[in-house]
Design a protein around this motif. Structure first.
Motif, PDB file in Angstrom:
ATOM      1  N   VAL A 158      -5.253   9.642  -9.887  1.00 10.76           N
ATOM      2  CA  VAL A 158      -5.629   8.333  -9.345  1.00 10.76           C
ATOM      3  C   VAL A 158      -5.977   7.360 -10.463  1.00 10.76           C
ATOM      4  N   TYR A 182      -5.596  -5.740  -0.391  1.00 15.34           N
ATOM      5  CA  TYR A 182      -6.310  -4.479  -0.189  1.00 15.34           C
ATOM      6  C   TYR A 182      -7.737  -4.753   0.275  1.00 15.34           C
ATOM      7  N   GLU A 189       0.492   4.181  -2.753  1.00 15.11           N
ATOM      8  CA  GLU A 189       0.259   5.576  -2.371  1.00 15.11           C
ATOM      9  C   GLU A 189       1.373   6.482  -2.889  1.00 15.11           C
ATOM     10  N   SER A 190       2.608   5.997  -2.829  1.00 14.24           N
ATOM     11  CA  SER A 190       3.726   6.783  -3.361  1.00 14.24           C
ATOM     12  C   SER A 190       3.588   6.956  -4.867  1.00 14.24           C
ATOM     13  N   TYR A 199       0.970   9.611  -5.411  1.00 15.60           N
ATOM     14  CA  TYR A 199       1.502  10.924  -5.041  1.00 15.60           C
ATOM     15  C   TYR A 199       2.435  11.454  -6.136  1.00 15.60           C
ATOM     16  N   ARG A 224      -3.636   6.139   8.516  1.00 17.56           N
ATOM     17  CA  ARG A 224      -2.659   6.397   7.465  1.00 17.56           C
ATOM     18  C   ARG A 224      -3.260   7.292   6.380  1.00 17.56           C
ATOM     19  N   SER A 225      -4.553   7.093   6.093  1.00 13.90           N
ATOM     20  CA  SER A 225      -5.212   7.911   5.078  1.00 13.90           C
ATOM     21  C   SER A 225      -5.255   9.370   5.500  1.00 13.90           C
ATOM     22  N   HIS A 244      -5.547   1.769   8.509  1.00 19.53           N
ATOM     23  CA  HIS A 244      -5.707   2.342   7.169  1.00 19.53           C
ATOM     24  C   HIS A 244      -6.298   3.747   7.237  1.00 19.53           C
ATOM     25  N   GLN A 252       0.834  -1.202   0.000  1.00 19.00           N
ATOM     26  CA  GLN A 252       0.000   0.000   0.000  1.00 19.00           C
ATOM     27  C   GLN A 252       0.869   1.253   0.000  1.00 19.00           C
ATOM     28  N   ASP A 253       2.001   1.194   0.703  1.00 21.73           N
ATOM     29  CA  ASP A 253       2.954   2.314   0.675  1.00 21.73           C
ATOM     30  C   ASP A 253       3.415   2.592  -0.756  1.00 21.73           C
ATOM     31  N   LEU A 266      -1.917  10.796   4.805  1.00 17.80           N
ATOM     32  CA  LEU A 266      -1.730  11.014   3.371  1.00 17.80           C
ATOM     33  C   LEU A 266      -2.527  12.231   2.905  1.00 17.80           C
ATOM     34  N   SER A 323     -10.910  12.305  -0.878  1.00 19.38           N
ATOM     35  CA  SER A 323     -10.617  11.151  -0.027  1.00 19.38           C
ATOM     36  C   SER A 323     -11.887  10.438   0.407  1.00 19.38           C
TER      37      SER A 323
END
Length: 236
Positions: free
Chosen positions: A101, A125, A77-78, A81, A141-142, A138, A73-74, A145, A175
């Motif tokens: 996205v 996921y 997300e990277s 980004y 962490r969201s 999650h 997931q990291d 982010l 989000s």
């Protein structure tokens, strides 16, 4: 005198590749165990046994089961980004996030394939969405982010995120849609990348209408329940 630097470089490169293979093997083994028997029922010993390494080796790469559960997931997300950071300046905030996205989903396989197959990531996921302990992490962490994205959006627009609320409001709307699509996709039967991409696109395209000043009345077929007198449902 013979220059030993090229040889030293090759040895260092081999060492790094071996470390990467070990880490990826632990990651794949952990995710396979998580999706097959559940996150909470899987132990570190089972993960290390599957790869035939020691616990000490596991903790050399991951601080905990939680960290390995979110490792891919990291990467995803990277990847998103980075896509957002590369969007054209002419795109507005919501347009940039939408396009970033969708582009990230289009290229997610190449972004993570060296670590795990994309199908395994999608199953993991879905596991995150259905496991209370992981879902709580999650969400935390969201939120972190979201703050990073808000600051990136503010920088794109030349705004001060601490005095202008618009970047955080826009990111919160984006989000929220992502959380809804993730939850609904996780409850469905089609767990493919194509399925979550289609749902993401369809829901993101509703942000504008959903935030409009007035909504149209519900269709005529959507009548109040028979047990509720109609005059009680009308505004006074």
């Amino acid at each position: 005198m013979t220059d030993e630097r090229p040889m030293a470089g090759r040895v260092a490169g081999l060492r790094e590749r071996k470390k990467r293979r070990t880490r990826d093997a632990l990651l794949r083994a952990a995710l396979l165990l998580f999706v097959s028997q559940g996150y909470e029922r899987t132990t570190v010993d089972e993960i290390t046994d599957a790869v035939e390494v020691s616990q000490r080796t596991f903790f050399r790469y991951f601080a905990s089961k939680e960290e390995v559960a979110f490792a891919v997931q990291d990467l995803v997300e990277s990847h998103f980004y980075a896509e957002l950071g590369s969007r054209p300046a002419a795109e507005g905030p919501l347009e940039a996030m939408r396009n970033a996205v969708l582009a990230a989903w289009d290229t997610v396989e190449e972004a993570i394939s060296e670590a795990v197959p994309v199908d395994l990531y999608m199953r993991s996921y879905r596991l995150i969405e259905s496991t209370p302990a992981l879902l709580a992490v999650h969400l935390r962490r969201s939120a972190e982010l979201e703050e990073r994205i808000s600051r990136l959006i503010a920088a794109r627009e030349g705004l001060d995120v601490d005095t202008d609320p618009r970047p955080r409001v826009a990111v919160a709307a984006f989000s929220g849609v992502m959380r809804v699509t993730g939850r609904l996709w996780g409850q469905g039967e089609d767990t493919s990348v194509a399925a979550i991409r289609r749902m993401t696109e369809a829901y993101l395209d509703q942000i504008g209408p959903a935030l409009a000043a007035g909504w149209s009345r519900p269709p005529a077929a959507a009548q109040p329940p028979a047990c509720a007198p109609a005059d009680r449902l009308r505004p006074s």
